[in-house]
Each structure stands twice: as structure tokens, then as C-alpha cells.
Design a protein around this motif. Structure first.
Motif, PDB file in Angstrom:
ATOM      1  N   LEU A 183      23.071  59.284  38.726  1.00 47.26           N
ATOM      2  CA  LEU A 183      22.338  60.424  38.175  1.00 47.26           C
ATOM      3  C   LEU A 183      21.712  61.323  39.231  1.00 47.26           C
ATOM      4  CD1 LEU A 183      20.605  58.498  35.238  1.00 47.26           C
ATOM      5  CD2 LEU A 183      22.435  60.205  35.035  1.00 47.26           C
ATOM      6  N   LEU A 184      21.870  60.952  40.502  1.00 46.06           N
ATOM      7  CA  LEU A 184      21.240  61.719  41.582  1.00 46.06           C
ATOM      8  C   LEU A 184      22.285  62.432  42.426  1.00 46.06           C
ATOM      9  CD1 LEU A 184      18.574  59.076  42.622  1.00 46.06           C
ATOM     10  CD2 LEU A 184      18.211  61.112  41.237  1.00 46.06           C
ATOM     11  N   GLN A 189      10.200  51.715  41.732  1.00 41.68           N
ATOM     12  CA  GLN A 189      11.295  51.126  42.498  1.00 41.68           C
ATOM     13  C   GLN A 189      12.495  50.822  41.608  1.00 41.68           C
ATOM     14  OE1 GLN A 189      11.244  50.703  46.007  1.00 41.68           O
ATOM     15  NE2 GLN A 189      13.431  50.461  45.551  1.00 41.68           N
ATOM     16  N   VAL A 190      12.223  50.229  40.447  1.00 44.97           N
ATOM     17  CA  VAL A 190      13.297  49.891  39.510  1.00 44.97           C
ATOM     18  C   VAL A 190      13.976  51.149  38.981  1.00 44.97           C
ATOM     19  CG1 VAL A 190      13.793  48.878  37.244  1.00 44.97           C
ATOM     20  CG2 VAL A 190      12.322  47.665  38.846  1.00 44.97           C
ATOM     21  N   VAL A 191      13.192  52.171  38.669  1.00 42.02           N
ATOM     22  CA  VAL A 191      13.751  53.421  38.154  1.00 42.02           C
ATOM     23  C   VAL A 191      14.632  54.085  39.211  1.00 42.02           C
ATOM     24  CG1 VAL A 191      13.208  55.759  37.358  1.00 42.02           C
ATOM     25  CG2 VAL A 191      11.915  53.816  36.475  1.00 42.02           C
ATOM     26  N   SER A 192      14.186  54.090  40.463  1.00 41.22           N
ATOM     27  CA  SER A 192      14.984  54.715  41.522  1.00 41.22           C
ATOM     28  C   SER A 192      16.323  54.001  41.680  1.00 41.22           C
ATOM     29  CB  SER A 192      14.223  54.720  42.849  1.00 41.22           C
ATOM     30  OG  SER A 192      14.089  53.403  43.373  1.00 41.22           O
ATOM     31  N   GLU A 193      16.313  52.673  41.653  1.00 40.70           N
ATOM     32  CA  GLU A 193      17.561  51.902  41.753  1.00 40.70           C
ATOM     33  C   GLU A 193      18.471  52.196  40.559  1.00 40.70           C
ATOM     34  OE1 GLU A 193      16.161  47.919  41.994  1.00 40.70           O
ATOM     35  OE2 GLU A 193      15.325  48.145  44.026  1.00 40.70           O
ATOM     36  N   PHE A 194      17.872  52.323  39.386  1.00 41.58           N
ATOM     37  CA  PHE A 194      18.633  52.619  38.169  1.00 41.58           C
ATOM     38  C   PHE A 194      19.300  53.991  38.266  1.00 41.58           C
ATOM     39  CE2 PHE A 194      18.260  54.942  34.078  1.00 41.58           C
ATOM     40  CZ  PHE A 194      19.217  54.259  33.340  1.00 41.58           C
ATOM     41  N   LEU A 195      18.571  54.983  38.745  1.00 41.69           N
ATOM     42  CA  LEU A 195      19.120  56.338  38.845  1.00 41.69           C
ATOM     43  C   LEU A 195      20.297  56.387  39.820  1.00 41.69           C
ATOM     44  CD1 LEU A 195      15.857  58.527  38.871  1.00 41.69           C
ATOM     45  CD2 LEU A 195      17.328  57.937  36.931  1.00 41.69           C
ATOM     46  N   TYR A 196      20.173  55.657  40.931  1.00 40.48           N
ATOM     47  CA  TYR A 196      21.277  55.612  41.892  1.00 40.48           C
ATOM     48  C   TYR A 196      22.481  54.882  41.301  1.00 40.48           C
ATOM     49  CZ  TYR A 196      18.994  57.580  46.014  1.00 40.48           C
ATOM     50  OH  TYR A 196      18.404  58.437  46.913  1.00 40.48           O
ATOM     51  N   LEU A 223      12.529  58.596  46.529  1.00 43.63           N
ATOM     52  CA  LEU A 223      13.752  59.383  46.615  1.00 43.63           C
ATOM     53  C   LEU A 223      13.784  60.219  47.901  1.00 43.63           C
ATOM     54  CD1 LEU A 223      14.171  60.604  42.913  1.00 43.63           C
ATOM     55  CD2 LEU A 223      15.273  58.664  44.051  1.00 43.63           C
ATOM     56  N   LYS A 224      12.657  60.763  48.276  1.00 41.16           N
ATOM     57  CA  LYS A 224      12.587  61.567  49.502  1.00 41.16           C
ATOM     58  C   LYS A 224      12.827  60.713  50.738  1.00 41.16           C
ATOM     59  CE  LYS A 224       9.592  65.333  47.930  1.00 41.16           C
ATOM     60  NZ  LYS A 224       8.271  66.013  48.078  1.00 41.16           N
ATOM     61  N   LYS A 225      12.281  59.504  50.749  1.00 34.72           N
ATOM     62  CA  LYS A 225      12.462  58.613  51.894  1.00 34.72           C
ATOM     63  C   LYS A 225      13.910  58.141  52.008  1.00 34.72           C
ATOM     64  CE  LYS A 225       7.761  56.769  52.276  1.00 34.72           C
ATOM     65  NZ  LYS A 225       6.899  55.549  52.151  1.00 34.72           N
ATOM     66  N   GLN A 226      14.552  57.938  50.870  1.00 33.18           N
ATOM     67  CA  GLN A 226      15.919  57.421  50.884  1.00 33.18           C
ATOM     68  C   GLN A 226      16.953  58.482  51.257  1.00 33.18           C
ATOM     69  OE1 GLN A 226      16.338  55.675  46.983  1.00 33.18           O
ATOM     70  NE2 GLN A 226      15.469  53.709  47.617  1.00 33.18           N
ATOM     71  N   ASN A 227      16.599  59.749  51.083  1.00 37.16           N
ATOM     72  CA  ASN A 227      17.519  60.826  51.414  1.00 37.16           C
ATOM     73  C   ASN A 227      16.736  62.006  51.976  1.00 37.16           C
ATOM     74  OD1 ASN A 227      19.507  62.771  51.598  1.00 37.16           O
ATOM     75  ND2 ASN A 227      20.397  62.330  49.591  1.00 37.16           N
ATOM     76  N   SER A 228      16.571  61.999  53.272  1.00 39.50           N
ATOM     77  CA  SER A 228      15.765  63.042  53.930  1.00 39.50           C
ATOM     78  C   SER A 228      16.490  64.381  54.005  1.00 39.50           C
ATOM     79  CB  SER A 228      15.383  62.586  55.342  1.00 39.50           C
ATOM     80  OG  SER A 228      16.559  62.328  56.109  1.00 39.50           O
ATOM     81  N   HIS A 229      17.796  64.400  53.691  1.00 34.09           N
ATOM     82  CA  HIS A 229      18.563  65.643  53.772  1.00 34.09           C
ATOM     83  C   HIS A 229      18.496  66.455  52.475  1.00 34.09           C
ATOM     84  CE1 HIS A 229      20.150  64.271  57.562  1.00 34.09           C
ATOM     85  NE2 HIS A 229      20.583  63.152  56.995  1.00 34.09           N
ATOM     86  N   LYS A 230      17.875  65.877  51.461  1.00 37.57           N
ATOM     87  CA  LYS A 230      17.768  66.579  50.183  1.00 37.57           C
ATOM     88  C   LYS A 230      16.315  66.549  49.715  1.00 37.57           C
ATOM     89  CE  LYS A 230      20.996  65.695  47.202  1.00 37.57           C
ATOM     90  NZ  LYS A 230      21.791  64.990  46.169  1.00 37.57           N
ATOM     91  N   ASN A 231      15.876  67.633  49.136  1.00 35.61           N
ATOM     92  CA  ASN A 231      14.505  67.695  48.631  1.00 35.61           C
ATOM     93  C   ASN A 231      14.469  67.255  47.167  1.00 35.61           C
ATOM     94  OD1 ASN A 231      11.726  68.290  48.467  1.00 35.61           O
ATOM     95  ND2 ASN A 231      12.176  70.292  47.595  1.00 35.61           N
ATOM     96  N   TYR A 232      13.688  66.231  46.886  1.00 37.53           N
ATOM     97  CA  TYR A 232      13.544  65.749  45.510  1.00 37.53           C
ATOM     98  C   TYR A 232      12.167  66.128  44.967  1.00 37.53           C
ATOM     99  CZ  TYR A 232      17.750  62.885  45.873  1.00 37.53           C
ATOM    100  OH  TYR A 232      19.058  62.458  46.003  1.00 37.53           O
TER     101      TYR A 232
END
Length: 373
Positions: free
Chosen positions: A368-369, A357-364, A126-135
Motif C-alpha cells: 500500500l506504500l 509498528q504493526v500497522v507499518s509492517e502491514f502497509l508494506y 515510515l520516514k525512517k524506513q525510506n528517507s528518499h520519500k516524504n511521508y
């Protein structure tokens, strides 16, 4: 007979002293072992409340443990708040999206390092995919928890982290009550006696005699054990034999086999409903990720999917985002040579990585993010 009787009469005192000396020696060994158990440094990183049977991790505890025979040592480090995670402040920083991950030994990270858990790998993704937000993905899981304890943890601890999302890592034995069922085998006075156990385990003959004696005196045997499914599981006849599979599930009715018992879903439905009510009152959504048992992955009998179907129905009726990992695990099982499980249920580092990886894709995908509270 006369000579034997005469011998015993002449040596009765000596025989009595001899037997007494043996019993005294055994007693001293038992006492010594008990004292040693009390004073030796504990290797445990959790405690069980003897009154409530609830589990909790020991803050600031660091332990090395081999979860797998001949495997590498894994570091279990508990932070100051009592969780297997880095040091975390209860206060959430601005522009931080917090996910609280709740579950049992799978989410806790049984057999893997902290950074290898799907919880921490999800945080990294999540951090790598969105560097502008802290996860932050905070792990408040403990080994062998069920929904009853997880609900308590969510109320007492989870909401203190001000989460933007609560992720429940569900496993098929989550309907187990705190401390287990009343009819399952639990340690008795016999199981706590070191010397008796050593004598009984000397030979198969002494084990058989002891088992008969225990039954006679009302001490329950392995037939009522939570783990009596292990022998059937290790034979692996269930892979291609449907009847053997059903037999395996039935033998696990005090453990993961609960998920095939209709009455279990009444309790599960209730706990899921309460969890959703708790998260809604805190203004954050609940999502459920269901982990399979390995026998579901390695076989494809139709009835094996029943637990996931039940859970999907419960979540759908309450508009709770639900991720069923069984199809993914089955796909991975055909694509990789490396095992996905250490044992019946605990994922290997590879499975944790793919799960994250699957969970991150599911959340997007589920939206939910979004922006943090």
C-alpha cells in the motif's frame, strides 16, 4: 393539632415569606451559575452542533486536560484547519505520500500526547524506513465519531488533502448513529439544573427519592444509559465467567456491545462500501485497522472474536486490506507488565507505539506504500 394549626395560622405569612426567600435564593444561584457557565473561559476543544449533533474541533485551540484521574496533563492543540495535528497545507508537495487517518477517540489520541499517537509514530517509522520519500500521516479524527460521521468527514474534508491512502481506525461502537440512539439516556431539564443536582447528590437517600420522582414524571434513568455497562465491567467477573461476559456485552448494547448485534453489521457494511466508493473515485485505496476492546484482550472466549470476523468478511468481500489488531494485543498482553489500556478501549502510549509498528509492517506487506499519485 389545635396548637399546631393555630401556630401555622399565626405565622402563615412569615412561613410563606421564608419559603419564598429560599426559592428566590436558589433561583438566583441557578441564574448566577448559568451566567458563569456562559462567561467563563471554555476548556473544551470541540463543539457539538445542536441541530445536527455533529462534532467538530475548534481551530487554533490549545488546551491542557487530565484524561486519567491522577494522571499527567495532556496538551490538545488543534491546528488552523481544525485537526489535532501540526500545521499542514492542503496542497501536497511533490514526491510526498499522504495517508489520511480517520477514526474516533482512539485514533484522535485520547489520553496521549500527539507525538505518542499511533498516527504520528507511524509517520515517523515510515520516514525512517525510506528517507528518499516524504511521508505524511494526517489525523482527521474526532472523539466519539462513528462511521456515519467519518464518511461525511471523508467526503467533505479528507479528500481535500489529496491522500494516497485512507486509513480507517475502526472501533466496535462505530455503528452508533450521530447523536446516539433514540432510546438512550440524554441530558434533560433536570440534568441541566445545577441546584437540583447538588441537592439530589447530598445523600444516598436523596438520590433514591429523586430517582423515584424522575421515573414517576417520565424522566428516563440510568437503566437506559449508554454507559450502564461500567459497573459490571469494574467488577471484572467477566474475565473467567462466560455468562458474566455475555451479560457485560448485553449491557453495552448502546455502545461497544453493538458489535455483537447482527443488525449493526448491515449499517457497517453499507458505510464501508460507501467509503470504498469515495476513495476509489479519488484514486486512492482504503484500508481498515480494527482496534479491540480490552475485554477481548483479557479473556479468550470463542464468541469474543465475532466482531472482527464480521468485519474481516466485509473487507475481504470488497478486497479492502484489513488488519485485525486483536491477536497482536493478546500477544502483547502476555509479554509486557505495563497495561495496554487506560480504560475499556483507549490504548496507552506503549500500545500506540506497538500498534504503529504493526500497522507499518502491514502497509508494506500489502503493497500500500507505492509511489504517490
Amino acid at each position: 393539632m389545635t396548637r399546631i394549626t393555630s401556630f401555622f395560622k399565626r405565622n402563615f405569612t412569615n412561613l410563606l415569606l421564608f419559603v419564598g426567600a429560599i426559592l428566590l435564593t436558589l433561583l438566583l444561584i441557578e441564574v448566577g451559575h448559568s451566567i458563569y457557565q456562559l462567561i467563563r473561559p471554555s476548556k473544551a476543544y470541540f463543539r457539538i452542533d445542536q441541530t445536527t449533533q455533529e462534532r467538530y474541533l475548534i481551530p487554533r485551540m490549545v488546551r491542557k486536560k487530565k484524561f486519567i484521574k491522577n494522571g499527567t496533563e495532556i496538551t490538545i492543540k488543534i491546528n488552523s484547519l481544525g485537526w489535532r495535528d501540526r500545521e499542514i497545507s492542503l496542497e501536497k508537495q511533490e514526491d510526498t505520500f499522504r495517508i489520511v487517518a480517520l477514526g474516533d477517540s482512539i485514533t484522535f489520541g485520547w489520553g496521549v500526547e500527539l507525538y505518542e499517537t499511533y498516527v504520528k509514530q507511524l509517520e515517523t517509522i515510515l520516514k525512517k524506513q525510506n528517507s528518499h520519500k516524504n511521508y505524511e500521516v494526517i489525523n482527521i479524527s474526532i472523539e466519539d465519531l462513528g462511521l456515519q460521521e467519518e464518511l461525511k468527514l471523508l467526503k467533505q474534508v479528507g479528500l481535500n488533502f489529496q491522500p494516497d491512502l485512507v486509513l480507517l481506525g475502526f472501533y466496535l461502537n462505530d455503528a452508533r448513529p450521530i447523536g446516539g440512539f433514540s432510546n438512550e439516556l440524554k441530558p434533560t431539564w433536570f440534568h441541566r439544573r445545577y441546584i437540583l443536582r447538588q441537592i439530589v447528590n447530598l445523600t444516598p437517600f436523596t438520590k433514591a427519592i429523586a430517582k423515584k420522582a424522575l421515573i414517576k414524571f417520565g424522566v428516563r434513568t440510568v437503566a437506559e444509559s449508554r454507559f450502564r455497562w461500567i459497573n459490571t465491567f469494574t467488577k471484572r467477573e467477566w474475565v473467567t465467567d462466560q455468562d458474566k461476559m455475555k451479560q457485560l456485552i448485553k449491557s453495552a448494547d448502546l455502545d461497544w456491545g453493538l458489535a455483537w448485534k447482527p443488525e449493526s453489521w448491515i449499517a457497517i457494511d453499507q458505510y464501508i462500501q460507501e467509503m470504498q466508493e469515495v476513495t476509489q473515485s479519488a484514486g486512492c485505496p482504503l484500508t481498515v485497522v480494527c482496534f479491540p476492546v480490552s475485554v477481548q484482550v483479557e479473556s479468550d472466549f470463542t464468541f469474543l472474536d465475532e466482531p472482527q470476523q464480521h468485519l474481516s468478511k466485509i473487507c475481504r468481500s470488497r478486497s479492502i486490506p484489513f488488519l485485525n489488531l486483536l491477536p497482536s494485543f493478546r500477544h502483547w498482553n502476555t509479554m509486557v507488565e505495563e497495561s495496554l489500556f487506560f480504560d475499556l478501549c483507549h490504548p496507552t502510549p506503549l500500545a500506540h507505539q506497538k500498534t504503529a509498528q504493526v500497522v507499518s509492517e502491514f502497509l508494506y506487506t500489502e503493497g500500500l506504500l507505492l509511489n504517490p499519485k
